[in-house]
Every structure is written in structure tokens, then in C-alpha cells.
Design a protein around this motif. Structure first.
Motif, PDB file in Angstrom:
ATOM      1  N   TRP A 385       0.653  -1.623  -0.066  1.00  0.00           N
ATOM      2  CA  TRP A 385       0.236  -0.103  -0.064  1.00  0.00           C
ATOM      3  C   TRP A 385       0.663   1.042  -0.397  1.00  0.00           C
ATOM      4  N   VAL A 386       2.454   1.455   0.674  1.00  0.00           N
ATOM      5  CA  VAL A 386       3.076   2.856   1.061  1.00  0.00           C
ATOM      6  C   VAL A 386       3.753   2.496  -0.351  1.00  0.00           C
ATOM      7  N   GLY A 387       4.053   2.256  -1.070  1.00  0.00           N
ATOM      8  CA  GLY A 387       4.619   1.395  -2.478  1.00  0.00           C
ATOM      9  C   GLY A 387       3.779   2.238  -3.457  1.00  0.00           C
ATOM     10  N   ILE A 388       1.996   1.826  -4.388  1.00  0.00           N
ATOM     11  CA  ILE A 388       1.889   2.484  -4.196  1.00  0.00           C
ATOM     12  C   ILE A 388       0.978   4.055  -3.884  1.00  0.00           C
ATOM     13  N   MET A 389       0.561   3.996  -2.463  1.00  0.00           N
ATOM     14  CA  MET A 389       0.242   5.027  -2.353  1.00  0.00           C
ATOM     15  C   MET A 389       0.715   6.112  -2.388  1.00  0.00           C
ATOM     16  N   LEU A 390       2.893   6.090  -2.359  1.00  0.00           N
ATOM     17  CA  LEU A 390       3.909   7.090  -2.126  1.00  0.00           C
ATOM     18  C   LEU A 390       4.146   7.678  -4.456  1.00  0.00           C
ATOM     19  N   THR A 391       3.895   6.616  -4.891  1.00  0.00           N
ATOM     20  CA  THR A 391       3.858   6.495  -5.589  1.00  0.00           C
ATOM     21  C   THR A 391       3.026   7.534  -6.702  1.00  0.00           C
ATOM     22  N   HIS A 392       2.311   7.218  -6.570  1.00  0.00           N
ATOM     23  CA  HIS A 392      -0.061   8.268  -7.119  1.00  0.00           C
ATOM     24  C   HIS A 392       0.770   9.365  -6.265  1.00  0.00           C
ATOM     25  N   LEU A 393       1.237  10.006  -5.170  1.00  0.00           N
ATOM     26  CA  LEU A 393       1.298  11.061  -4.803  1.00  0.00           C
ATOM     27  C   LEU A 393       2.509  11.291  -5.877  1.00  0.00           C
ATOM     28  N   ILE A 394       3.732  10.803  -5.577  1.00  0.00           N
ATOM     29  CA  ILE A 394       4.218  11.766  -6.669  1.00  0.00           C
ATOM     30  C   ILE A 394       3.551  11.767  -7.878  1.00  0.00           C
ATOM     31  N   VAL A 395       3.702  11.158  -8.330  1.00  0.00           N
ATOM     32  CA  VAL A 395       2.873  11.204 -10.138  1.00  0.00           C
ATOM     33  C   VAL A 395       1.511  12.069 -10.390  1.00  0.00           C
ATOM     34  N   HIS A 396       0.536  11.861  -9.687  1.00  0.00           N
ATOM     35  CA  HIS A 396      -0.247  12.948  -9.315  1.00  0.00           C
ATOM     36  C   HIS A 396      -0.752  14.139  -8.076  1.00  0.00           C
ATOM     37  N   ARG A 397       0.938  14.744  -7.797  1.00  0.00           N
ATOM     38  CA  ARG A 397       0.535  15.506  -6.530  1.00  0.00           C
ATOM     39  C   ARG A 397      -0.126  16.258  -6.939  1.00  0.00           C
ATOM     40  N   VAL A 453       6.015  -0.378  -6.437  1.00  0.00           N
ATOM     41  CA  VAL A 453       5.986   0.839  -7.397  1.00  0.00           C
ATOM     42  C   VAL A 453       6.148   0.549  -9.003  1.00  0.00           C
ATOM     43  N   VAL A 454       7.125  -0.388  -9.483  1.00  0.00           N
ATOM     44  CA  VAL A 454       7.563  -0.702 -10.796  1.00  0.00           C
ATOM     45  C   VAL A 454       5.939  -0.945 -11.617  1.00  0.00           C
ATOM     46  N   LEU A 455       5.154  -2.145 -10.964  1.00  0.00           N
ATOM     47  CA  LEU A 455       3.913  -2.506 -11.273  1.00  0.00           C
ATOM     48  C   LEU A 455       3.116  -1.015 -11.446  1.00  0.00           C
ATOM     49  N   TYR A 456       3.086  -0.657 -10.582  1.00  0.00           N
ATOM     50  CA  TYR A 456       1.757   0.632 -10.674  1.00  0.00           C
ATOM     51  C   TYR A 456       2.153   1.645 -11.265  1.00  0.00           C
ATOM     52  N   LEU A 457       3.806   2.042 -11.904  1.00  0.00           N
ATOM     53  CA  LEU A 457       3.811   3.131 -12.497  1.00  0.00           C
ATOM     54  C   LEU A 457       3.470   2.358 -14.241  1.00  0.00           C
ATOM     55  N   VAL A 458       3.669   1.010 -14.465  1.00  0.00           N
ATOM     56  CA  VAL A 458       3.149   0.083 -15.777  1.00  0.00           C
ATOM     57  C   VAL A 458       1.833   0.352 -15.753  1.00  0.00           C
ATOM     58  N   LEU A 460      -0.403   2.658 -15.247  1.00  0.00           N
ATOM     59  CA  LEU A 460      -0.673   3.846 -14.898  1.00  0.00           C
ATOM     60  C   LEU A 460      -0.505   4.356 -16.634  1.00  0.00           C
ATOM     61  N   ARG A 461       0.732   3.618 -17.029  1.00  0.00           N
ATOM     62  CA  ARG A 461       0.839   3.728 -18.059  1.00  0.00           C
ATOM     63  C   ARG A 461       0.140   3.110 -18.990  1.00  0.00           C
ATOM     64  N   VAL A 462      -0.143   1.532 -18.900  1.00  0.00           N
ATOM     65  CA  VAL A 462      -1.069   0.948 -20.052  1.00  0.00           C
ATOM     66  C   VAL A 462      -3.008   0.779 -19.555  1.00  0.00           C
ATOM     67  N   ALA A 463      -3.321   1.204 -18.170  1.00  0.00           N
ATOM     68  CA  ALA A 463      -4.619   1.133 -17.817  1.00  0.00           C
ATOM     69  C   ALA A 463      -5.406   2.582 -18.278  1.00  0.00           C
TER      70      ALA A 463
END
Length: 560
Positions: A385-397, A453-458, A460-463
Motif C-alpha cells: 500500500w505504501v509503495g503504491i500510494m507514494l508513487t501515486h502522490l508523486i505522479v498525481h501530486r 512501485v514498478v507495477l503501479y507505474l506500468v 498508470l501507463r497501460v490502463a
């Protein structure tokens, strides 16, 4: 009162919003205990600097921190342990700097924020995991009180002391953050540190304090990583603090974000919580020459042995402070979980009672035979959860619109790509933990984090976008979504416009609050039908929900 925009829905003209610009007195009365558990925290309910600091610093006291550091020192040596702790201070302090600022800006709980990333159904797991973890920590901290009282008095059986420890802690978590927890924990914080200093002085008089700061084990076990790195990975198992930060940080005033990011939730807090407490735990265990790995109850027993009846006071004080936070988090997230799973509203006091009953039942079992495994499994979900949420906060800040993530139940997909990523990364961590021996025990948390982190970045790009394409947004009908209060046609209470939506299941699509929207099956069916009509291509229910535009831009931002 404001007039609606000249728009017509399938069910006729839109009902006008019932707008006011002062807090609803009924909502304020409920908030004394409820603390907006299923709503955005309005700016008028934010805490002062010192108030929120004192509330959060309840978590600085706990035998867990002393025991963890002492156990690591026995295993990998004092220097390696302290290096690992300092890395944890930097890591936790940095991440929670951003998490606390985000929580203050949005006013959202873990449950509400998770709706944006994991979807309407996918988000249910977040408050459930957080509530279960908080309950397990309450089990540990309550057991310390019970065992200390049992060992000192020799009276009653341990089951009675379990009940007494719970009954002495739970009432203190009834009051909300602004009305009680800050005052209680603020008053007891100096006593906590004073008690520990007295324990240290007595330990110096009782034992010969030498060599504890440079201690190295006679035999270092095969840990699959250098000792200092292993120590840091152990602290990753407490990433649940990141989720706690969201639920407490939402009470911070946006103007105080920098202060809270550094002092309250950031590096200053973790310097005391992990480093100072860790030094004390290492000192007490090593100078007393404790045989074998220390246990949480053993350190409490040592404090009682050194201080007598005053030691009982220190133990109760230490564990009661941290359990106010554990029970508070457990109750608010149980409330959110029950609301979503069973579509009913339960008061936080009832959720608190349920948490206390579950805590007691767990205490009555052979808790150590499975709770550590359960915490390890939950830890995998927390790290994911932390990895995904941190990534989301950075990408969708910047948020989706109005500086906020789109969290409203009527505007998010049923299952968002983030939920799939969360399950894959967390289950991978559990598999590593259970089936790869030493490697998994050491590396499961960092692998889970990196994979999430890696899978969530992927993803975000493909979904596609996990937002439903709908119009008729009440936010467009007011000038200030934080100042305007809009009456909900279901509960008849008024909440800030930022959380309000239109209810297409009712004539004229009147306004509905986030809590009522999240619990209404009819509302959910109606918004999915409305979104299908707007898009007309994909079936509702997953990443292909109506509104999936294939970009990271929100599909629900535009005009109807």
C-alpha cells in the motif's frame, strides 16, 4: 442558497443545492466522538500545532521500540542496529513528511484516499488491514500491562488482567483527536520520559554498564544481508506508521504542513521514537545481561523489578498512551470497513467496543503462535500500500481536480488497476516470506515495495483512468468547495461541498454526502448506469469502467 446550473438530467431538472456557510451544529456534535471518520475533515475542525503533536506523540511510547532495538542488538550488534535505526529515521521521516502534508491538504482518511487508487470495492481492504494491524498492536501493548500486573501482584489469573488492561485503555480512546487525545497524551508525555530516565539511573546503580554500546554477538546468524541492512529491513515491517500518519495528519492545518512534516510526523518524531527509545532498550537489556532474545513482557517486568510499584505506573503509562492511538485507529477503520461491507452506519463508539472484544478474544488464544505470522502477512499488504500510494502522490501530486484526488464513491471505478497491483505485490511478498527461507524473511518487504512501485507505474501507463465519466458535479455549483456546506438529502446533514455528489437514484439528483453514497447500493447502480450512458462502450465494474480514457487525466473533470 445557490441556483443550479441550467442542466437537465434523465430524471428531469436538477434539484437546487441547499447551501450554507457555517458548520452544521448536528455534525459538530457528532464530530466530538466521530472525528469525521467517513468524511473529509473541514478546515474548521483542524487541530492546532501543539495539539496534534501531542496526540501523535502517544505513539512515541511503547515497549515495542525498546524490544525491537534490543533484539536486533543481540542479533547483529549495537553498531549495526544503530545504523539501521538511523536509516529508518531518514526513510520514515522523509516519506511521512509528504504523507502528512498530503493528508492535511486533502483531509482524507486512508479509506477515502484508497478509493481513488484501488476503486470502490478494491479500497475495502485498506481500512480492514489497518484496523486488524492496530488491533494486533493493541494486543501486544495490552499484554505488557497485564503481565506486569500479574507478575507483581500474584493475584487473579492472567485472563482477568487482560480484561482489566483493555477496560482501562479503551475509554481513553472514546474522545476524538481535538477533544481528548491531545490533552491526555500531552499531560503524560513528560511523565513517560521521566519514568524512563529513572529506570536508566536505577539500572546504572544495579548493574555494571560497560561494553553495551560496542556489543557484538559471539555468533552472527545467516541473515541474507549485512547486519545494518537487516536491521533497517526489520523496521520496514512497521510501515503501518505511514497509514497511521494519513489518519492523524488529516487533522493538520495546511498552513502548518512544514512544521508537522518535520516535528510531528517526520524525522524529529522518529529520532525519539526509534533512536532514543532504541538506545534505552539496548542499554537495559545488555547491561542486565538478559539471557536470549528479549521479549516485550520481559522488559516490562525488568522495569517493575527495578522500580517496584512505581514501575507498574511507568508500564501502564507507557502502554496506555500508545494504545489510545491503536484503539482510535482500529475503531475509525472498523467503522469504515463495516459501512462499506454491510452498507450500514455504526457509531465509532460501537466500533471501538467491537475492537476491544476482538482484542480480548485474541489475547485468550495462543497468540504468539499465529499473531507474528499474521502481522508479517499484513506487513506485506501495508508495504505494498505504501509503495503504491507514494508513487501515486508523486505522479498525481496536483490531484485530479481542485487539488484533491477523486475519491467520491460515485466517481471511481469498482476495481481500479491499483488494486490488482496491490494484490500481486503483496502476495509475492507473502510467498517469499513463507517459501524462500532466510532470503524471504529478510528481503520480502523491500521486494514487495519495489514491485508495487514498478507495477503501479506500468499500470498508470497501460490502463485507463479509474474515474467514471459523469457530469452534474456539485463542486461546479459553489464558489468555494471548502467553505460551502451542502445538505445531504439522505442523512439531512450538511458537509463541505468537496465531498458532495449528485444522487441520480433520486428524483432531481439531489446532493448526497460521501458516507451515504458509499453505503447505498441504489446510488452505486445509478451512477454506473449514468456513466454507461455517458460513455456507451464498456461494461461497468473494473478498469474498463465508463470513463476509462486511457490517460492519467480525470474523466470526470469536464462539464456534463
Amino acid at each position: 442558497m445557490t441556483s443550479p446550473r441550467p442542466d437537465v438530467s434523465a430524471r428531469g431538472p436538477l434539484a437546487p443545492l441547499d447551501v450554507s456557510f457555517a458548520d452544521d451544529p448536528r455534525v459538530v456534535k457528532e464530530a466530538a466522538n466521530e472525528d469525521y471518520s467517513t468524511h473529509i475533515v473541514p478546515l474548521t475542525w483542524r487541530s492546532g500545532r501543539l495539539s496534534l503533536t501531542m496526540t501523535w506523540y502517544a505513539l512515541v511510547s511503547g515497549m515495542f521500540y525498546l524490544v525491537t532495538a534490543a533484539t536486533l542488538a543481540v542479533t547483529v550488534g549495537t553498531v549495526n542496529t544503530l545504523v539501521g535505526i538511523l536509516l529508518a529515521v531518514v526513510c520514515f521521516g522523509t516519506v511521512n513528511y509528504f504523507f502528512s502534508a498530503y493528508a492535511a491538504r486533502t483531509g482524507l482518511t486512508v479509506a477515502l484516499i484508497s478509493q481513488r487508487v484501488f476503486g470502490y470495492v478494491g479500497s475495502v481492504l485498506a481500512p480492514l488491514v489497518l484496523a486488524a494491524t492496530a488491533i494486533y498492536y493493541a494486543v501486544f501493548e495490552g499484554s505488557v500491562i497485564a503481565h506486569a500486573l500479574h507478575a507483581y501482584t500474584g493475584a487473579l489469573n492472567i485472563e482477568m488482567w487482560y480484561a482489566i488492561s483493555i477496560l482501562s485503555n479503551v475509554p481513553m480512546a472514546i474522545g476524538g483527536v481535538r477533544r481528548w487525545l491531545d490533552k491526555f497524551n500531552g499531560a503524560l508525555l513528560p511523565l513517560y520520559w521521566t519514568g524512563l530516565m529513572i529506570v536508566i539511573i536505577l539500572a546504572v546503580r544495579e548493574y555494571e554498564p560497560s561494553g553495551w554500546l560496542t556489543h557484538t554477538p559471539d555468533v552472527t546468524p545467516d541473515l541474507g544481508a549485512p547486519g545494518w541492512l537487516y536491521a533497517f529491513f526489520v523496521y520496514m515491517g512497521v510501515f503501518v506508521f505511514m497509514m497511521y500518519t494519513i489518519d492523524f495528519g488529516r487533522f493538520g492545518a495546511p498552513k502548518d504542513a512544514r512544521y508537522h512534516g518535520v516535528v510531528t510526523f517526520g524525522p524529529v518524531f522518529y529520532l525519539f521514537c526509534y533512536f532514543v527509545n532504541g538506545l534505552i532498550g539496548i542499554f537495559l537489556v545488555l547491561v542486565a545481561d538478559t539471557v536470549g532474545a528479549p521479549t516485550e513482557t520481559a522488559i516490562g517486568d525488568t522495569v517493575v523489578a527495578l522500580m517496584g510499584v512505581w514501575g507498574l505506573g511507568v508500564v501502564w503509562l507507557t502502554q496506555s498512551r500508545i494504545n489510545t492511538a491503536n484503539y482510535y485507529v482500529a475503531s475509525t477503520n472498523l467503522e469504515a470497513t463495516v459501512a462499506r461491507l454491510f452498507h450500514i452506519r455504526v457509531p465509532r463508539v460501537a466500533a471501538l467496543a467491537l475492537a476491544s472484544v476482538v482484542t480480548y478474544l485474541i489475547m485468550l488464544t495462543d497468540v504468539l503462535s499465529y499473531v507474528l505470522t499474521a502481522l508479517a502477512w499484513q506487513g506485506a499488504f501495508v508495504v505494498g500500500w505504501v509503495g503504491i500510494m507514494l508513487t501515486h502522490l508523486i505522479v498525481h501530486r496536483r490531484g485530479d481536480r481542485d487539488g484533491l484526488p477523486e475519491f467520491r464513491p460515485g466517481r471511481v471505478a469498482t476495481i481500479a488497476p491499483g488494486a490488482v497491483v496491490w494484490l500481486i505485490s503483496s502476495l509475492t511478498g507473502i510467498v517469499l516470506l513463507e517459501f524462500t527461507g532466510t532470503f524471504g524473511s529478510t528481503w520480502s518487504s523491500p521486494v514487495t515495495f519495489a514491485l508495487s512501485v514498478v507495477l503501479y507505474l506500468v499500470a498508470l501507463r497501460v490502463a485507463g483512468s479509474p474515474l467514471l465519466r459523469r457530469g452534474h458535479d456539485p463542486r461546479d455549483e459553489v464558489d468555494d468547495i471548502w467553505e460551502a456546506r451542502v445538505r445531504c438529502h439522505r442523512c439531512d446533514h450538511s458537509y463541505i461541498a468537496a465531498e458532495m455528489d449528485r444522487d441520480p437514484s433520486a428524483e432531481g439528483s439531489p446532493a448526497i454526502c460521501a458516507d451515504c453514497a458509499g453505503r447505498s447500493r441504489g446510488f452505486r447502480r445509478a451512477v454506473l448506469a449514468e456513466a454507461r450512458a455517458a460513455c456507451g462502450t464498456h461494461p461497468a465494474g473494473g478498469p474498463g469502467d465508463p470513463g476509462a480514457s486511457g490517460t492519467t487525466e480525470p474523466a470526470s473533470v469536464g462539464a456534463p
